[in-house]
Design a protein around this motif. Structure first.
Motif, PDB file in Angstrom:
ATOM      1  N   ARG A  30       0.800  -1.209  -0.095  1.00 34.22           N
ATOM      2  CA  ARG A  30      -0.087  -0.131  -0.159  1.00 34.22           C
ATOM      3  C   ARG A  30       0.833   1.203  -0.060  1.00 34.22           C
ATOM      4  NH1 ARG A  30      -5.146  -2.072   0.806  1.00 34.22           N
ATOM      5  NH2 ARG A  30      -5.054  -4.048   2.059  1.00 34.22           N
ATOM      6  N   ASN A  31       0.543   2.128  -0.612  1.00 29.55           N
ATOM      7  CA  ASN A  31       0.952   3.317  -0.651  1.00 29.55           C
ATOM      8  C   ASN A  31       2.274   3.587  -1.300  1.00 29.55           C
ATOM      9  OD1 ASN A  31      -1.343   4.641   0.484  1.00 29.55           O
ATOM     10  ND2 ASN A  31      -0.640   4.251   2.587  1.00 29.55           N
ATOM     11  N   VAL A  32       2.559   2.868  -2.466  1.00 30.68           N
ATOM     12  CA  VAL A  32       3.915   2.586  -3.063  1.00 30.68           C
ATOM     13  C   VAL A  32       3.978   4.105  -4.034  1.00 30.68           C
ATOM     14  CG1 VAL A  32       5.398   1.323  -4.498  1.00 30.68           C
ATOM     15  CG2 VAL A  32       3.636   0.320  -2.983  1.00 30.68           C
ATOM     16  N   GLU A  33       4.829   4.834  -4.083  1.00 25.19           N
ATOM     17  CA  GLU A  33       5.414   5.744  -4.873  1.00 25.19           C
ATOM     18  C   GLU A  33       5.987   5.048  -6.302  1.00 25.19           C
ATOM     19  OE1 GLU A  33       7.688   9.857  -5.066  1.00 25.19           O
ATOM     20  OE2 GLU A  33       7.984   8.688  -3.447  1.00 25.19           O
ATOM     21  N   ILE A  53       3.306   9.101  -8.437  1.00 24.31           N
ATOM     22  CA  ILE A  53       2.127   8.947  -7.660  1.00 24.31           C
ATOM     23  C   ILE A  53       2.236   7.822  -6.592  1.00 24.31           C
ATOM     24  CG2 ILE A  53       0.417   9.908  -9.404  1.00 24.31           C
ATOM     25  CD1 ILE A  53      -0.248   7.290 -10.315  1.00 24.31           C
ATOM     26  N   ASP A  54       1.298   8.017  -5.626  1.00 25.43           N
ATOM     27  CA  ASP A  54       1.150   6.821  -4.569  1.00 25.43           C
ATOM     28  C   ASP A  54       0.040   6.191  -5.038  1.00 25.43           C
ATOM     29  OD1 ASP A  54       3.160   7.949  -3.250  1.00 25.43           O
ATOM     30  OD2 ASP A  54       1.901   9.036  -1.554  1.00 25.43           O
ATOM     31  N   THR A  55       0.131   4.523  -5.187  1.00 28.59           N
ATOM     32  CA  THR A  55      -0.936   3.562  -5.576  1.00 28.59           C
ATOM     33  C   THR A  55      -0.586   2.450  -4.459  1.00 28.59           C
ATOM     34  OG1 THR A  55      -1.685   2.749  -7.315  1.00 28.59           O
ATOM     35  CG2 THR A  55       0.749   2.750  -7.317  1.00 28.59           C
ATOM     36  N   ASP A  56      -1.574   1.482  -4.717  1.00 29.80           N
ATOM     37  CA  ASP A  56      -1.356   0.322  -4.069  1.00 29.80           C
ATOM     38  C   ASP A  56      -1.220  -0.731  -5.222  1.00 29.80           C
ATOM     39  OD1 ASP A  56      -2.273   1.507  -1.618  1.00 29.80           O
ATOM     40  OD2 ASP A  56      -4.324   1.163  -2.225  1.00 29.80           O
ATOM     41  N   GLN A  57      -0.164  -1.564  -4.769  1.00 27.88           N
ATOM     42  CA  GLN A  57       0.411  -2.543  -5.797  1.00 27.88           C
ATOM     43  C   GLN A  57      -0.309  -4.064  -5.368  1.00 27.88           C
ATOM     44  OE1 GLN A  57       4.572  -2.003  -5.700  1.00 27.88           O
ATOM     45  NE2 GLN A  57       4.388  -0.796  -7.788  1.00 27.88           N
ATOM     46  N   CYS A  58      -0.849  -4.953  -6.304  1.00 28.71           N
ATOM     47  CA  CYS A  58      -1.187  -5.995  -5.935  1.00 28.71           C
ATOM     48  C   CYS A  58      -0.284  -7.128  -6.587  1.00 28.71           C
ATOM     49  CB  CYS A  58      -2.636  -6.178  -7.013  1.00 28.71           C
ATOM     50  SG  CYS A  58      -3.234  -8.068  -6.545  1.00 28.71           S
ATOM     51  N   TYR A  59       0.314  -7.820  -5.718  1.00 29.46           N
ATOM     52  CA  TYR A  59       1.541  -8.999  -6.308  1.00 29.46           C
ATOM     53  C   TYR A  59       0.503 -10.184  -6.350  1.00 29.46           C
ATOM     54  CZ  TYR A  59       5.538  -5.988  -5.195  1.00 29.46           C
ATOM     55  OH  TYR A  59       6.428  -5.137  -5.281  1.00 29.46           O
ATOM     56  N   LEU A  60       0.828 -10.829  -7.551  1.00 26.61           N
ATOM     57  CA  LEU A  60       0.269 -12.156  -7.995  1.00 26.61           C
ATOM     58  C   LEU A  60       1.308 -13.128  -8.166  1.00 26.61           C
ATOM     59  CD1 LEU A  60      -2.683 -11.185 -10.537  1.00 26.61           C
ATOM     60  CD2 LEU A  60      -2.792 -11.633  -8.244  1.00 26.61           C
ATOM     61  N   ARG A  61       1.375 -14.326  -7.557  1.00 17.48           N
ATOM     62  CA  ARG A  61       2.187 -15.363  -7.990  1.00 17.48           C
ATOM     63  C   ARG A  61       1.428 -16.649  -8.172  1.00 17.48           C
ATOM     64  NH1 ARG A  61       6.498 -14.955  -2.652  1.00 17.48           N
ATOM     65  NH2 ARG A  61       7.615 -12.788  -3.532  1.00 17.48           N
ATOM     66  N   GLU A 111       7.945 -23.605 -17.776  1.00 16.45           N
ATOM     67  CA  GLU A 111       7.261 -23.960 -16.380  1.00 16.45           C
ATOM     68  C   GLU A 111       8.059 -23.506 -15.332  1.00 16.45           C
ATOM     69  OE1 GLU A 111       6.804 -28.368 -14.015  1.00 16.45           O
ATOM     70  OE2 GLU A 111       7.436 -28.229 -16.100  1.00 16.45           O
ATOM     71  N   GLY A 112       7.089 -23.103 -14.345  1.00 15.19           N
ATOM     72  CA  GLY A 112       7.630 -22.437 -13.046  1.00 15.19           C
ATOM     73  C   GLY A 112       6.923 -21.633 -12.346  1.00 15.19           C
ATOM     74  N   GLU A 113       7.137 -20.896 -11.236  1.00 15.30           N
ATOM     75  CA  GLU A 113       6.337 -20.064 -10.408  1.00 15.30           C
ATOM     76  C   GLU A 113       6.821 -18.479 -10.947  1.00 15.30           C
ATOM     77  OE1 GLU A 113       5.131 -19.296  -5.822  1.00 15.30           O
ATOM     78  OE2 GLU A 113       7.221 -19.156  -6.373  1.00 15.30           O
ATOM     79  N   TYR A 114       5.668 -17.917 -11.308  1.00 13.81           N
ATOM     80  CA  TYR A 114       5.766 -16.520 -11.831  1.00 13.81           C
ATOM     81  C   TYR A 114       5.178 -15.383 -10.892  1.00 13.81           C
ATOM     82  CZ  TYR A 114       7.353 -18.274 -16.278  1.00 13.81           C
ATOM     83  OH  TYR A 114       8.223 -18.894 -17.341  1.00 13.81           O
ATOM     84  N   GLU A 115       5.805 -14.196 -10.869  1.00 13.90           N
ATOM     85  CA  GLU A 115       5.077 -13.018 -10.353  1.00 13.90           C
ATOM     86  C   GLU A 115       4.922 -12.004 -11.018  1.00 13.90           C
ATOM     87  OE1 GLU A 115       6.571 -11.638  -6.089  1.00 13.90           O
ATOM     88  OE2 GLU A 115       7.684 -10.306  -7.535  1.00 13.90           O
ATOM     89  N   ILE A 116       3.760 -11.435 -10.806  1.00 15.26           N
ATOM     90  CA  ILE A 116       3.348 -10.077 -11.546  1.00 15.26           C
ATOM     91  C   ILE A 116       2.900  -9.056 -10.661  1.00 15.26           C
ATOM     92  CG2 ILE A 116       1.545  -9.162 -13.048  1.00 15.26           C
ATOM     93  CD1 ILE A 116       1.189 -11.855 -14.609  1.00 15.26           C
ATOM     94  N   ILE A 117       3.509  -7.718 -10.950  1.00 14.80           N
ATOM     95  CA  ILE A 117       3.063  -6.591 -10.169  1.00 14.80           C
ATOM     96  C   ILE A 117       2.135  -5.874 -10.890  1.00 14.80           C
ATOM     97  CG2 ILE A 117       4.018  -4.697  -8.821  1.00 14.80           C
ATOM     98  CD1 ILE A 117       6.769  -6.156  -8.748  1.00 14.80           C
ATOM     99  N   ILE A 118       1.247  -5.567 -10.002  1.00 19.93           N
ATOM    100  CA  ILE A 118      -0.050  -4.564 -10.776  1.00 19.93           C
ATOM    101  C   ILE A 118      -0.060  -3.222  -9.871  1.00 19.93           C
ATOM    102  CG2 ILE A 118      -2.491  -4.466 -11.280  1.00 19.93           C
ATOM    103  CD1 ILE A 118      -2.526  -7.638 -11.197  1.00 19.93           C
ATOM    104  N   ASP A 119      -0.065  -2.298 -10.662  1.00 18.36           N
ATOM    105  CA  ASP A 119      -0.363  -0.743 -10.116  1.00 18.36           C
ATOM    106  C   ASP A 119      -1.901  -0.714 -10.162  1.00 18.36           C
ATOM    107  OD1 ASP A 119       2.324  -0.460  -9.595  1.00 18.36           O
ATOM    108  OD2 ASP A 119       2.531   0.832 -11.426  1.00 18.36           O
ATOM    109  N   ASP A 120      -2.577  -0.865  -9.207  1.00 17.22           N
ATOM    110  CA  ASP A 120      -4.110  -0.802  -9.134  1.00 17.22           C
ATOM    111  C   ASP A 120      -4.810   0.566  -9.241  1.00 17.22           C
ATOM    112  OD1 ASP A 120      -6.989  -1.221  -8.499  1.00 17.22           O
ATOM    113  OD2 ASP A 120      -6.232  -3.106  -7.720  1.00 17.22           O
ATOM    114  N   HIS A 121      -5.238   1.011 -10.505  1.00 21.58           N
ATOM    115  CA  HIS A 121      -5.617   2.327 -10.300  1.00 21.58           C
ATOM    116  C   HIS A 121      -7.333   2.237 -10.907  1.00 21.58           C
ATOM    117  CE1 HIS A 121      -1.725   4.067 -10.152  1.00 21.58           C
ATOM    118  NE2 HIS A 121      -1.621   3.332 -11.366  1.00 21.58           N
ATOM    119  N   PHE A 122      -7.883   1.419 -11.449  1.00 20.81           N
ATOM    120  CA  PHE A 122      -8.870   1.358 -12.170  1.00 20.81           C
ATOM    121  C   PHE A 122      -9.813   0.643 -11.474  1.00 20.81           C
ATOM    122  CE2 PHE A 122     -12.221  -0.162 -15.782  1.00 20.81           C
ATOM    123  CZ  PHE A 122     -12.199   0.903 -16.163  1.00 20.81           C
TER     124      PHE A 122
END
Length: 430
Positions: free
Chosen positions: A127-130, A141-149, A328-339
Motif C-alpha cells: 500500500r501507498n507505494v510511490e 503518484i502513490d498507489t497500491d500494488q497487487c502482487y500475484l504469484r 514451467e515454473g512459478e511467476y510473479e506479476i506486479i499490478i499498479d491498481d488504479h482502475f
C-alpha cells in the motif's frame, strides 16, 4: 381510292408530315422497361423435396459438420491459458510483509494439457507505494500494488499473449461508441468552437476554461489505466538462491495496423487543450511543457482501448512475447491498481494465453458444429426409419404447377379461359 381494311385503326408507316425537320422529339417514356427481371419471368429452380433427395442431404450435412466441429473443438483445447481475478486484491489480500495468501478458487481459472499440478495462485498487496507514471515526464503518484504469484505447469507458446479481462463494462452503448472526434485523433488542433457540440458530448470541452479536452469523449476518458509488469520467473532452473528471470513482454504490435493508421501526432500546444478528467493522475497540473499532450500515434494501449468491444465481457491485449516460450515454473506479476471496477459492479482479471490457427480458447464454434452434425444424422436416421416402416404415398408432381387449368372450369370453354389459368376469376364467377 380503296378503303382501308376493316378492323385496322391506323397505319404503321409514318406520315410524311410527321417526319419534317420541325417535328418535336417525342418524350422518352418513364415507364420501366418490360424486361424479364421486372416482370418476374426469370428462370428459377423449384426443387421438389422427396425422400430420395432429402434423406441423403441430412446424412451429408451430418458427415461434413461433425468432423469439422471435432477439429475446431480439438484446436480450442490446445490453447493454454490462465486467468486470475484480482478485483478484490486490495480488500482480501494480506500485506506484503505478512506473506502471500492463496487466492479463492473462484478467482482462478486455467486450462492446460496436464492438470496434474496445482496452479497455487497467491496474492499480497503493498500500500501507498510511490511509482513513476510511464511517459509522463517524471510524474510520481502513490498507489497500491497487487502482487500475484502463480505456477505454470507446462511451457507455454510462443506467442504468449497477456490480456486484461473486464466484465460488466458496456463499451457497446450507443452514446459511448460515438463519443470521440476523428479529426482530433488524427492530430488536428481542433478549437473550442469545433469541439463544442460535437459527438464527444458530454466530455467535449471545459466551459469554465473554454478549452477542449484532448482527446475528448467518453472512450478516452474511461481509458483502462492499471499497469502490469512483465512476468518474472522465480527460482529458474539452475538457480542457486533467490534468483529470478524476467520474461520480457512488449506492447509493440498489440494494436491492429488499421487502428494505428487512425491516429497522428497532435498539433496542440500545452496551453491549448486539457486532459480528460479521469487522466488527472497522469497529468496533475494539466498539459505542461514538461508533460505535454500525449503522442497518440505511438500509444498502442489507447488504440486497443478505443476499439470498443461488442459485449460487456471482453479482453484486450496489453503486452505480448512472440519469440520465447514461457517456461514451467512459478511467476510473479506486479499490478499498479488504479482502475475502479466497483463503480460499474464489474470485475477485472489478468489473462495469459497462447493461440492456435483458430485463435484463442473458445469451444463454442466446435460444439455448435458437432451439435448441428449430430442433429442432422439423428433426424436423417429417424426419417429414414419412418419412410421404410410406413412410407407415405407421393402425389403427382404435375399438380404443383401454378398455371394448370382446372378441368371443371374450362371444360366447356372453347378456347380455354386465360383468366382462369392466370389465377383470376371471370366476371360472374364465384
Amino acid at each position: 381510292m380503296a378503303d382501308a381494311p376493316r378492323g385496322v385503326d391506323h397505319v404503321d408507316t409514318m406520315n410524311s408530315d410527321e417526319s419534317g425537320p420541325n417535328q418535336p422529339d417525342k418524350k422518352k417514356s418513364r415507364r420501366p422497361a418490360n424486361t424479364a427481371f421486372r416482370q418476374q419471368r426469370l428462370k428459377a429452380w423449384q426443387p421438389i423435396l422427396t425422400p430420395k433427395t432429402v434423406l441423403p442431404l441430412f446424412f451429408v450435412i451430418g458427415v461434413i459438420f461433425a468432423p469439422i466441429g471435432g477439429l475446431l473443438y480439438w484446436a480450442s483445447t490446445q490453447v493454454q491459458e490462465i486467468r486470475l481475478d484480482y478485483t478484490n486484491c486490495l480488500r482480501n489480500a494480506p500485506d506484503f510483509e505478512d506473506g502471500f495468501k492463496s487466492m479463492d478458487s473462484g478467482d482462478v481459472h486455467h486450462a492446460f494439457k496436464s492438470n496434474n499440478k496445482s496452479i497455487d495462485a497467491r496474492w499480497a498487496v503493498k500500500r501507498n507505494v510511490e511509482v513513476e507514471v510511464p511517459d509522463s515526464g517524471g510524474v510520481t503518484i502513490d498507489t497500491d500494488q497487487c502482487y500475484l504469484r502463480f505456477y505454470i505447469p507446462e511451457s507455454m507458446g510462443p506467442p504468449v499473449l497477456f490480456y486484461y479481462y473486464l466484465t460488466n463494462f458496456y463499451q457497446n452503448h450507443r452514446r459511448y461508441v460515438d463519443s470521440f472526434d476523428s479529426e482530433q485523433l488524427k492530430g488536428s488542433a481542433r478549437s473550442y468552437d469545433d469541439i463544442d457540440g460535437s459527438e464527444c458530448d458530454p466530455l467535449e470541452v471545459n466551459k469554465t476554461a473554454r478549452l477542449p479536452y484532448y482527446p475528448c469523449g467518453l472512450i478516452a476518458n474511461s481509458l483502462f489505466n492499471d499497469s502490469y509488469s512483465s512476468p518474472v520467473l522465480r527460482n529458474p532452473p539452475g538457480a542457486t538462491g533467490n534468483e529470478t528471470e524476467a520474461y520480457n513482454m512488449t506492447s509493440n504490435g498489440i494494436a491492429w495496423d488499421s487502428d494505428r493508421a487512425l491516429y497522428g501526432k497532435t498539433k496542440y500546444k500545452p496551453d491549448e487543450a486539457l486532459p480528460p478528467p479521469n487522466w488527472r493522475k497522469r497529468y496533475p497540473d494539466g498539459y505542461t511543457d514538461d508533460n505535454p499532450p500525449p503522442n497518440l500515434k505511438d500509444w498502442e494501449h489507447l488504440h486497443v482501448w478505443m476499439r470498443t468491444a461488442g459485449l460487456p465481457t471482453f479482453s484486450k491485449l496489453y503486452q505480448r512475447n512472440d519469440s520465447d516460450a514461457m517456461k514451467e515454473g512459478e511467476y510473479e506479476i506486479i499490478i499498479d491498481d488504479h482502475f475502479r471496477v466497483s463503480e460499474f459492479k464489474g470485475t477485472k482479471s489478468v489473462l495469459i494465453s497462447t493461440r492456435t490457427v483458430m485463435g484463442g480458447r473458445n469451444p463454442f464454434l466446435g460444439i455448435a458444429y458437432m451439435v448441428v452434425g449430430g442433429v442432422c444424422i439423428l433426424l436423417g436416421g429417424i426419417f429414414t426409419a419412418t419412410h421404410l416402416i410406413k412410407p407415405r404415398k407421393l402425389g403427382d408432381h404435375t399438380y404443383l404447377s401454378w398455371n394448370n387449368v382446372p378441368a371443371n372450369k374450362n371444360a366447356n370453354q372453347n378456347p380455354p379461359s386465360t383468366a382462369t389459368a392466370s389465377g383470376r376469376h371471370l366476371p360472374g364467377e364465384a
